[in-house]
Structure formats: structure tokens, C-alpha cells
Design an enzyme around this catalytic site. Structure first.
Site, mmCIF file in Angstrom:
data_model
loop_
_atom_site.group_PDB
_atom_site.id
_atom_site.type_symbol
_atom_site.label_atom_id
_atom_site.label_comp_id
_atom_site.label_asym_id
_atom_site.label_seq_id
_atom_site.Cartn_x
_atom_site.Cartn_y
_atom_site.Cartn_z
ATOM 1 N N CYS A 1 -6.140 4.286 -3.377
ATOM 2 C CA CYS A 1 -6.378 2.908 -2.916
ATOM 3 C C CYS A 1 -7.610 2.196 -3.478
ATOM 4 C CB CYS A 1 -6.466 2.886 -1.389
ATOM 5 S SG CYS A 1 -5.043 3.580 -0.541
ATOM 6 N N ASP B 1 -0.280 -0.776 -4.788
ATOM 7 C CA ASP B 1 -1.565 -0.251 -5.259
ATOM 8 C C ASP B 1 -1.476 1.114 -5.914
ATOM 9 O OD1 ASP B 1 -1.113 1.240 -2.941
ATOM 10 O OD2 ASP B 1 -3.201 1.149 -2.272
ATOM 11 N N ASN B 2 -0.434 1.865 -5.624
ATOM 12 C CA ASN B 2 -0.177 3.163 -6.269
ATOM 13 C C ASN B 2 1.197 3.633 -5.826
ATOM 14 O OD1 ASN B 2 -2.695 3.985 -4.035
ATOM 15 N ND2 ASN B 2 -0.658 4.821 -3.672
ATOM 16 N N ASP C 1 0.841 -1.192 0.000
ATOM 17 C CA ASP C 1 0.000 0.000 0.000
ATOM 18 C C ASP C 1 0.882 1.250 0.000
ATOM 19 O OD1 ASP C 1 -1.830 2.031 0.455
ATOM 20 O OD2 ASP C 1 -3.039 0.845 1.802
ATOM 21 N N ASP C 2 0.889 1.980 -1.098
ATOM 22 C CA ASP C 2 1.656 3.228 -1.224
ATOM 23 C C ASP C 2 3.161 2.998 -1.334
ATOM 24 O OD1 ASP C 2 -0.822 4.381 -0.918
ATOM 25 O OD2 ASP C 2 -0.363 5.437 0.940
ATOM 26 N N HIS D 1 1.297 2.363 3.983
ATOM 27 C CA HIS D 1 0.370 3.478 4.202
ATOM 28 C C HIS D 1 0.566 3.993 5.627
ATOM 29 C CE1 HIS D 1 -3.431 5.625 4.666
ATOM 30 N NE2 HIS D 1 -3.665 5.485 3.362
ATOM 31 N N LYS E 1 -5.575 -5.488 3.886
ATOM 32 C CA LYS E 1 -6.444 -4.334 3.660
ATOM 33 C C LYS E 1 -7.403 -4.612 2.501
ATOM 34 C CE LYS E 1 -6.223 0.458 2.097
ATOM 35 N NZ LYS E 1 -5.367 1.633 1.883
ATOM 36 N N SER F 1 -8.448 1.933 5.101
ATOM 37 C CA SER F 1 -7.063 2.314 5.363
ATOM 38 C C SER F 1 -6.773 2.328 6.858
ATOM 39 C CB SER F 1 -6.755 3.690 4.768
ATOM 40 O OG SER F 1 -6.711 3.611 3.355
ATOM 41 N N LYS G 1 1.792 9.400 -5.375
ATOM 42 C CA LYS G 1 0.391 9.073 -5.096
ATOM 43 C C LYS G 1 -0.522 10.271 -5.347
ATOM 44 C CE LYS G 1 -2.673 7.601 -1.319
ATOM 45 N NZ LYS G 1 -2.748 6.990 0.023
ATOM 46 N N HIS H 1 -10.674 -2.462 1.625
ATOM 47 C CA HIS H 1 -10.966 -1.117 1.127
ATOM 48 C C HIS H 1 -11.863 -1.082 -0.110
ATOM 49 C CE1 HIS H 1 -9.224 3.227 1.409
ATOM 50 N NE2 HIS H 1 -10.505 3.141 1.724
ATOM 51 N N ARG I 1 -7.668 -1.035 -6.186
ATOM 52 C CA ARG I 1 -7.961 -2.402 -5.741
ATOM 53 C C ARG I 1 -9.135 -2.997 -6.521
ATOM 54 N NH1 ARG I 1 -5.218 -3.025 -0.711
ATOM 55 N NH2 ARG I 1 -3.880 -1.185 -0.611
#
Length: 470
Positions: free
Chosen positions: A77, A288-289, A37-38, A236, A131, A156, A309, A133, A81
């Protein structure tokens, strides 16, 4: 006589061995998708990081294939996803308008066909640990979207149950120094299937606990095909790690978290190897990004890419990706062809020889030949870029990338005249950092790409499906 007996024994042994060989050849492959995540493009050793040590993911790259032109479908996010699991641009499945919050009343529609749905229909065991989301209501949780079991944070890790109120207004460095804040200042829930089982979740241990479940799941399903989706909550913000992975210097916070994730990836990989599953398992590691750059030492690095991001520059949507599959993915190789998370569903369908139903349109393409190294060119010639709010902003066409960044009136003058959009055109084959705008020199190309971008978005918009709504 002895020779005849020996021949008979050899034939018997071969006869007993042959069915096992055939079973192994016919066995459906296992799939593991690990989704950080991130995490930025420059946050792995195998993608150029000199500060962060990631020996386990680097080993995956050495034994597998790096994808250096790998895209997510949104710079934030939730829509990212949704795209991964459904093979669609987020707008096509109604999940494009930024991220979900604890008070949100929508989620991924369970009528959508996810990777988990597809594999479960073939007899796979399916699990999601991490996660989610994509909606915290019972109708939208993993078990309604193809997964047999779930453990994780439903949104998150910087969101509070039940209404996102009462979040600590404490600088990130101070949160890192006070690791107890994971349970004293946050009210982030941990869910098992459809119930909250821990409130607040101890975020110091959650990465390891996801991995514990993942290891147990692999061990329990070693004799049947399985799909494991492991979407880590980190890196994240806020960042937390177990005591044995902790460095009190907040300048090293992000490094600690990535190195801890790498160690936990190593546990998953060791389990696969120890159970002799390597020859029939695909493992994909990606993010994810891009990195949340505004958090500085609590965010990551986009390496040579521009921005991070929340943006449609490459730093927001081009992410590190490593794919591993001994004997099926060539070791120590690199692929610079355009591929995206939206391509994973049709690719997995092709690998398992299980065609997707034709009752719904998706945007993904089968790129299995790029995994195996038998193709030199991607079938994906175009890629759409949507903003974090789901508005069309760009088109990739081969080496060219067009961005049309609309201007907005000042907040205090909503009726003011809106200036024309900023037009950016980059040749990514020579300018991966998106520093040289060629829009003026290539006006005809800009016009044709903008027209094509609008036409493609119009099709997605016209055929968009509704999300689940409460």
C-alpha cells in the site's frame, strides 16, 4: 427587412455563443482517480471475471480504454500510493520500506510535488476522500500535500488507533458474519482534514460515505476545474458493506465488496454525466496492488497472472486499469503497452499543458498519446521492480522480465552461508503467467539486464530524497 433582421439575430446569437465555445475549449479538464485497495487483475467483468458483476466500471471500459499492461510501483500500500502521487519510484521519495503503521514516525515529505500540488497551482479544486496511508501526522496528511480537503482513514482499515494494539484475532469469515464487528471489535479512526471525527469508523458505510463526499465535491466545483482522488479503503480486509449490499454467506464477501464499490463508482459517473461534465473529465480506475490471496474468499483474483500482493510477480504489481474520457480517449479500445501509475503525474501535466518544474527528478513519463490513441508505442521501455521492503528485485525491458530473488539464511542460523539468488527470466509476450524460466537459455540477456537493473537502482539510491520524519 425580415431577412436582414433574421441575419442580425443569427449574428448576435453566434456572438453570444462563441465565447462559451472558446471557454469550453480552453477549460482545463477535470481529473478523477479512483484507487481500489488490493483489487486483483481478474476482479472486474471487463478484465475477465465471471463471478463479480461490475456493470459501471465495465461501461467505463466500453466508453473508454482498458490498459492491460498497467503497473504499480510496489506490491504493498504505502509505497504504491507514494508513487502514484509523486510520479517516482517509492525509493526516490523515501517511502519504499513497507507500509506505515499507527506508531510510524515518518510520512510523505510535503516538499514533494504531487498531482494535487501540480493541479492546485493551476487553480484546481482538490480533494481526497478515502485511505491515505502516507503518514497520519499533521505534517504529512493530504492538506500538506496539495489537497484542499480530506475525509478518510489515515492508514489501512485493519489498523487500530493509536498504537495498533488490541486488534481482533477473529477469522475473516466470522468478522463477515458479524458486521457489527466493524464498530465493536475495531478501533480504526476516520479523519476529517487533521482531526479524528469518528472512532471507530463504521466500516460498513465508509465506501458510500466517501462517495457521498465525492458527489458533493463534484457538484460544488462543476464550474471550475477539479481533481478528485478517491482511494477506497476496500477491498482490503476486513471486509464490510452496508446492509443493502450484504450477503451473509462469507464465500461471497469479496464479491459483495467489489460490487458495492462498482455501484458507488456508478454514482460518481452518473454525477459527471448529469452535470454535463463528461466531455471535459478524465476518470481513471485502478488498484494499488494485486490481491491478498492468502485470505481466499476475502481476497481477490489475479486472473491469468502469477501470485499476488506482496510479490514482484505480475499478480502483485500488474493491476486492472480503465481510463475514460469521451471524445479524448477512444471508446471500446484496449492498450497493451507498458504504463505505470508513476506516469500519471507527467501525463496529467502534458494534458493540462503545464510543464513540471525541473528542480527534481521523477521516474514517470508522459504517455498522453496512449490515452488518446495517437501513439502505438509506449515511451516506457524499462520498469524496475522493488520488493515490499523496497529492495531492488527485477527489471522489465520490453517483453522481457528479469527477477533476481535473493536468498536469506535460516532465522535460526543467521551466520549460515547464503545460497546464490534465484534468477528468473520471462518472456511476457508469450508467458503472461510467468511459468517458463528462460534464464539458462538467455544467459547473456540475463547478465545485461541485471547490470542495467543495478545501474538504474544505483541512480535512484544516489538521488533519493528524504521522507518527513518526526
Amino acid at each position: 427587412m425580415l431577412r436582414v433582421t433574421a441575419i442580425r439575430l443569427a449574428l448576435i446569437s453566434f456572438a453570444l455563443f462563441l465565447p462559451r465555445c472558446l471557454d469550453a475549449a480552453d477549460a482545463k479538464p477535470n481529473f478523477v482517480i479512483i484507487f481500489a485497495d488490493d483489487q486483483g487483475y481478474g476482479d472486474l467483468g471487463c478484465f475477465g471475471s465471471t463471478k463479480i458483476k461490475t456493470p459501471n466500471i465495465d461501461r467505463m471500459a466500453a466508453e473508454g480504454r482498458k490498459f492491460t499492461n498497467f503497473m504499480v510501483a510496489s506490491p504493498v500500500c504505502t509505497p504504491s500510493r507514494a508513487a502514484l502521487l509523486t510520479g517516482c519510484y517509492p525509493k526516490r521519495v523515501g517511502m519504499h520500506q513497507h507500509v506505515l503503521f499507527p506508531a510510524s514516525t515518518k510520512g510523505l515529505n510535503p516538499t514533494e510535488h504531487t498531482i494535487a500540488d501540480h493541479l492546485k497551482a493551476q487553480g484546481y479544486a482538490t480533494a481526497c476522500f478515502g485511505k491515505w496511508h502516507l503518514g497520519h501526522h499533521p505534517e504529512t496528511l493530504p492538506q500538506q500535500n496539495g489537497f484542499d480537503t480530506y475525509l478518510g482513514i489515515p492508514y489501512s482499515n485493519d489498523m487500530n488507533h493509536p498504537d495498533n494494539k488490541g486488534k481482533p484475532k477473529v477469522p475473516s469469515d466470522e468478522l463477515w458474519k458479524n458486521q457489527e464487528s466493524a464498530v465493536t471489535l475495531w478501533k480504526t479512526p476516520l479523519m476529517e482534514n487533521e482531526k479524528i471525527v469518528e472512532l471507530p469508523v463504521d466500516q460498513r458505510t465508509v465506501t458510500r460515505r466517501y462517495t457521498d463526499r465525492a458527489v458533493d465535491f463534484i457538484q460544488a466545483n462543476k464550474d471550475r476545474p477539479f481533481f478528485l482522488y478517491l482511494p477506497h479503503s476496500m477491498p482490503h480486509i476486513p471486509l464490510y458493506v452496508p446492509e443493502d449490499a450484504y450477503d451473509p454467506d462469507p464465500q461471497n464477501a469479496y464479491t459483495c465488496v467489489i460490487e458495492h464499490i462498482d455501484a458507488e463508482v456508478g454514482r460518481v459517473m452518473d454525477t459527471i454525466r448529469e452535470l454535463d461534465l463528461a466531455d471535459n473529465t478524465y476518470v481513471i480506475y485502478t488498484s494499488d496492488n494485486g490481491p491478498w490471496l492468502q485470505f481466499k474468499n476475502h481476497g481477490g483474483s489475479a486472473g491469468p497472472l502469477r501470485a499476488g500482493k506482496g510479490t514482484t510477480f505480475e499478480g502483485g504489481q500488474r493491476v486492472p486499469c480503465v481510463m475514460w474520457g469521451p471524445g479524448r480517449i477512444p471508446a471500446g479500445t484496449e492498450c497493451d503497452q507498458l504504463v505505470g501509475t508513476i506516469d500519471l503525474l507527467p501525463t496529467i501535466a502534458a494534458i493540462t499543458d503545464s510543464p513540471l518544474a525541473k528542480d527534481r527528478k521523477i521516474d514517470g513519463m508522459d504517455v498522453s498519446g496512449l490515452l488518446s490513441g495517437t501513439w502505438d508505442q509506449t515511451p516506457r521501455e524499462e520498469y524496475l521492480y522493488y520488493t515490499s521492503q523496497g529492495e531492488i528485485e527485477g527489471l522489465r525491458k520490453g517483453q522481457w522480465k528479469l527477477l533476481v530473488k535473493k536468498k536469506r539464511p535460516p532465522r535460526n542460523r543467521p551466520n549460515a552461508k547464503v545460497p546464490p539468488p534465484e534468477i528468473l527470466l520471462f518472456d511476457l509476450s508469450n508467458d503472461i503467467g510467468e511459468q517458463t524460466n528462460l534464464a539458462d537459455e538467455e544467459s547473456e540477456l540475463v547478465a545485461s539486464m541485471q547490470s542495467r537493473m543495478e545501474a538504474l537502482d544505483a541512480e535512484v539510491t544516489a538521488n533519493a530524497r528524504e521522507p518527513w520524519r518526526k
